[in-house]
Design an enzyme around this catalytic site. Structure first.
Site, PDB file in Angstrom:
ATOM      1  N   GLU A   1       0.814  -1.225   0.000  1.00  0.00           N
ATOM      2  CA  GLU A   1       0.000   0.000   0.000  1.00  0.00           C
ATOM      3  C   GLU A   1       0.844   1.270   0.000  1.00  0.00           C
ATOM      4  O   GLU A   1       0.755   2.082   0.924  1.00  0.00           O
ATOM      5  CB  GLU A   1      -0.926   0.004   1.219  1.00  0.00           C
ATOM      6  CG  GLU A   1      -1.934  -1.105   1.195  1.00  0.00           C
ATOM      7  CD  GLU A   1      -3.003  -0.969   2.277  1.00  0.00           C
ATOM      8  OE1 GLU A   1      -2.960   0.000   3.060  1.00  0.00           O
ATOM      9  OE2 GLU A   1      -3.888  -1.827   2.329  1.00  0.00           O
TER      10      GLU A   1
ATOM     11  N   GLU B   1      -4.359  -8.994   1.477  1.00  0.00           N
ATOM     12  CA  GLU B   1      -5.052  -8.725   2.755  1.00  0.00           C
ATOM     13  C   GLU B   1      -6.531  -8.886   2.485  1.00  0.00           C
ATOM     14  O   GLU B   1      -7.100  -8.165   1.647  1.00  0.00           O
ATOM     15  CB  GLU B   1      -4.767  -7.305   3.271  1.00  0.00           C
ATOM     16  CG  GLU B   1      -3.465  -7.216   4.005  1.00  0.00           C
ATOM     17  CD  GLU B   1      -3.080  -5.808   4.414  1.00  0.00           C
ATOM     18  OE1 GLU B   1      -3.966  -5.022   4.819  1.00  0.00           O
ATOM     19  OE2 GLU B   1      -1.879  -5.502   4.319  1.00  0.00           O
TER      20      GLU B   1
HETATM   21  C1  GAL Z   1      -4.129  -2.156   5.604  1.00  0.00           C
HETATM   22  C2  GAL Z   1      -2.652  -2.181   5.943  1.00  0.00           C
HETATM   23  C3  GAL Z   1      -2.405  -2.988   7.201  1.00  0.00           C
HETATM   24  C4  GAL Z   1      -3.353  -2.568   8.271  1.00  0.00           C
HETATM   25  C5  GAL Z   1      -4.756  -2.781   7.800  1.00  0.00           C
HETATM   26  C6  GAL Z   1      -5.783  -2.435   8.849  1.00  0.00           C
HETATM   27  O1  GAL Z   1      -4.425  -1.103   4.790  1.00  0.00           O
HETATM   28  O2  GAL Z   1      -1.908  -2.727   4.902  1.00  0.00           O
HETATM   29  O3  GAL Z   1      -1.096  -2.820   7.633  1.00  0.00           O
HETATM   30  O4  GAL Z   1      -3.129  -1.241   8.579  1.00  0.00           O
HETATM   31  O5  GAL Z   1      -4.979  -1.957   6.671  1.00  0.00           O
HETATM   32  O6  GAL Z   1      -7.049  -2.627   8.337  1.00  0.00           O
END
Ligand code: GAL
Length: 816
Positions: free
Chosen positions: A439, A514
């Site tokens: 990101e 993620e």
């Molecule tokens: C994502 C990020 C993670 C964490 C997560 C929380 O955007 O890559 O490190 O912050 O969100 O939802």
């Protein structure tokens, strides 16, 4: 259940210990350097409280260190004595502030706003035998958070900025063989690197390395293999160095040993002549017939033993645990040894309840064991270089790893971090894919991002042609920037866009880097904005994320999804989404910070494991809610499930694939029973009973035989039970801990994301409240053989104990 699952792994842990440290005496030694350190806070704003750092002119003359804590004669008698790994952040109290970075780091007073608790000084006194004066010595730090400056005997050895990538410094020229030596490390944690709890201090293992002038370079042996038919070619690329002052002639070869230590193959010997100061990479190959392939189910490890020989004398030797396997990543899936596997992954940060980032090695095996028990087959080291022992645990237990670079940047500093990450980790069979970043909002869609990515990708191919890379993008159907060049497109959330993206780019493999991210608090069933708790069901996700049942069915049912990584496997400190103070830790975990399963764990276990699963939630202690409707969830992989309350059927339902079942039940105390009927005709059951009040504590240790090596650790889970021995899911009793024997308590936790109780007690009186029926204590052994006894007491509850036998590590060849 967890206990019995972990036990079989003890053997592989012991084997690893033998494999990794079993260097022949006198040839190469890797000596644990964790003990006997002294610690004191410095000060980021006031040089006089920072042992004159910044006032004393340190760099005018080599070895000049007067009036500082760097000089050997500095009196550190009143500094605290401790053993590494050490995370000072976890020891500090929580602070309530509006600062967003302090919140994201778990409300600990570390960072630029807290000059008094952000600089840590470490000193270690040690002697070196004069008989070794012809040898080379180096010190290896596997991870310091962060910006570490190192000196020995007043001589500056350099700085390592990264809080995550380990580093090694040659100390040969500065060793005093006749007097005590002093190593000093100044750790500066004023600057953050991430947006999550990062810890502070020398929080990973430290080693003293001893070897000869002609030796293998640091991380200088690259082992990879190619399976062809019924045989494998194992390639050993060894970089050898001559650090002596004259020409040297020697031979390089490598043996391969099976798991039982039998030599099953050898390369030919390569004759090498190196001038003083020269180094060279020798490429060799050895054929292994009918290799046992490393897999998630059977993580078979060979040992590759590269050797340098001068005549008949062995002058350097290493032991590298290695797995032979093939990984292919295609648009229609990941193929491990030719077999299609769906990535059932979890993202994780590195901290654990009670101990922060300073995990004894055993904890890596414990945590990976818990994830495996859930059915996970892959781990994303978010968002930085992992601890070496984490990869060892993944190699030994069978868990794939997505190994990630902290920052997308091609400057010399970050290229060096990327190089070191790859060189350190590329021999691990568990590592199946690299990640060049996560990101990067300032670069991911523009030409900077594309160019930086191209530079990193080219370097990755050069250092490790056997793997490829992904990048975790928080973008929907967008192809500009990094996505144009990245071999495997990573999706952080935006699961709804994956199908369209696939239509537009059918040849690019797509991975959920993620996914999910339901926020839940273990054992809580009503939203509580005062205590900052979220219900423990698959109900609530942040706007950018999705619930488990929103992403996993898409990934499970479509081959163009390689699979994905849940955000996250364990709760971690910091990022208390969706709340702020008093909430100090995240809710994203499928397990809490102790590794206690939340209900969603059973959702994933139902669809990720190939064993029968049936689980009911919530608990059934709802005094005051008699005759009110309560929603009951059943997570199971049975074909049909029938629910009973006090023997009366509430109906049988078909279980939809990758979902769960619900019943609205009028609450009456008693027994809820779910009966599942599997497709193969087995009957499986789960029960939830209304319990009485707690009368005793039950202690569940993760093992009862420990090693007397001063490093081993054990997790003891504590729960409250009623007079009939039934776990009381709503108990919140205060528990006191006492330890007898040569061992120490190193951390306590309970998974409560809003608890401000201390995790460590530097001067005794250890205690922790149960949170929804459970808490945890972690014990580390000393070096005495014998027994260690843990006693728990709690007002009004029966005292309980657990006894451990602490075994001699030198017995049965366990130790080198
Ligand atoms: C994502 C990020 C993670 C964490 C997560 C929380 O955007 O890559 O490190 O912050 O969100 O939802």
């Amino acid at each position: 259940m967890i206990k019995s699952f972990l036990c079989p792994f003890l053997f592989s842990v012991l084997l690893f210990a033998a494999g990794s440290q079993g260097f022949a005496q006198g040839v190469r030694e890797k000596i644990n350097f964790n003990e006997g350190w002294k610690f004191h806070f410095g000060n980021a704003n006031d040089p006089t409280k920072d042992f004159n750092y910044g006032i004393a002119n340190l760099f005018a003359k080599s070895g000049k260190a007067e009036r500082t804590a760097i000089e050997n004669k500095f009196d550190d008698a009143n500094w605290r004595s401790l053993q590494l790994p050490h995370d000072w952040a976890v020891e500090l109290p929580f602070v309530n502030t509006d600062n967003i970075d302090v919140k994201d780091h778990g409300y600990k007073p570390v960072g630029g706003l807290f000059p008094e608790t952000s600089i840590g000084w470490y000193r270690k006194h040690f002697s070196v035998n004069a008989a070794d004066s012809g040898k080379r010595f180096a010190v290896q730090f596997d991870g310091i958070f962060r910006d570490a400056k190192v000196w020995i005997n007043g001589y500056y050895l350099g700085t390592n900025e990264s809080g995550y990538v380990g580093f090694t410094r040659d100390i040969t020229d500065y060793i005093d063989f006749h007097h005590e030596n002093v190593m000093v490390v100044r750790v500066d944690a004023t600057q953050y690197e991430g947006w999550f709890y990062e810890g502070a201090g020398i929080y990973r293992n430290t080693w003293l390395l001893k070897y000869n002038n002609v030796h293998f370079a640091e991380d200088g042996v690259f082992v990879h293999s190619k399976v062809e038919g019924t045989q494998a070619n194992v390639y050993v690329e060894s970089t050898v160095k001559n650090e002596g002052f004259s020409e040297k002639e020697f031979a390089v070869l490598a043996n391969i040993l099976d798991r039982n230590g039998n030599t099953i193959g050898q390369t030919s010997e390569s004759h090498v002549v190196l001038q003083a100061g020269e180094s060279r990479t020798v490429k060799q190959v050895v054929v292994v017939s009918s290799p046992k392939l490393w897999s998630i189910e059977q993580p078979y490890l060979y040992r590759v033993v590269p050797v340098i020989k001068s005549g008949d004398e062995i002058i350097d030797k290493q032991t590298i645990l290695f797995g032979i396997r093939t990984v292919e990543i295609k648009a229609n899936g990941v193929f491990l040894n030719g077999k299609h596997i769906k990535i059932k992954g979890t993202n994780n940060h590195q901290d654990h309840a009670g101990i922060g980032s300073a995990l004894p090695d055993y904890m890596q095996y414990y945590r990976i064991g818990l994830l495996k028990e859930m059915g996970s087959n892959a781990y994303r080291a978010s968002h930085h270089a992992p601890t070496p022992e984490l990869l060892d645990a993944c190699d030994s237990l069978g868990m794939l790893v997505l190994d990630e670079q902290r920052l997308l940047n091609s400057s010399p500093e970050y290229m060096d971090q990327f190089d070191r990450l790859i060189k350190k980790d590329r021999n691990h069979p568990s590592v199946f894919l690299w990640s060049i970043g996560n990101e990067e909002g300032y670069a991911q869609t523009n030409s900077f991002g594309k160019r930086i990515a191209q530079t990193l990708l080219a370097r990755q191919k050069e250092l490790d042609p056997t793997r490829t890379s992904t990048y975790a993008a928080d973008l929907a159907n967008v192809f500009t920037g990094i996505n144009e060049v990245i071999p495997v497109r990573g999706f952080n959330y935006r699961q709804f866009a994956v199908a369209d993206y696939h239509k537009a780019h059918p040849d690019q493999p797509l991975l959920g880097t993620e996914m999910g991210s339901t926020v839940t608090t273990r054992g809580i069933y009503e939203k509580d904005t005062i205590n900052a708790y979220v219900p423990d069901q698959d109900l609530t996700a942040p706007w950018w994320a999705s619930r488990a049942e929103e992403w996993w069915p898409l990934a499970a049912e479509n081959d163009f999804w390689l699979g994905g990584f849940i955000w996250t496997g364990f709760d971690y400190r910091g990022e208390p989404t969706p709340y702020i103070w008093p909430n100090i830790s995240s809710h994203f975990g499928v397990m809490d910070a102790c590794g206690f399963p939340k209900n969603i764990y059973y959702y994933y276990q139902s669809w990720w494991r190939d064993k029968d699963v049936i689980h009911i939630s919530p608990h059934w202690n709802w005094t005051g809610k008699e005759n009110q409707l309560i929603k009951v969830w059943v997570n199971s992989n049975a074909k049909q499930v029938e629910l009973f309350l006090n023997g009366k059927s509430l109906g049988k339902k078909e279980m939809p694939a990758n979902k769960h079942l619900e019943w609205m039940v009028t609450y009456k105390p008693g027994t809820l029973k779910a009966v599942g009927y599997t497709a193969e005709g087995r009957k499986i059951e789960a029960i939830r009973e209304t319990t009485g009040t707690p009368t005793a504590l039950v202690l569940t240790p993760s093992k009862t035989v420990l090693l007397a090596n001063g490093q081993d650790a054990v997790v003891v889970n504590v729960s409250a039970v009623d007079s009939k021995g039934r776990e009381v899911a709503i108990a919140n009793n205060q528990v006191q801990f006492k330890l007898d024997g040569d061992a120490k308590l190193i951390g306590v936790g309970n998974g409560d994301p809003s608890s401000h109780e201390p995790d460590t007690f530097l001067s005794g009186n250890w205690q922790r409240k149960l949170f929804n029926g459970k808490c945890q204590v972690i014990i580390q052994t000393g070096k005495s053989v014998g027994t260690v006894k843990l006693t728990t007491t709690s007002d009004g509850l029966k005292t309980n104990t657990v006894t451990f036998s602490v075994a001699d590590v030198t017995e049965k060849g366990i130790n080198p």
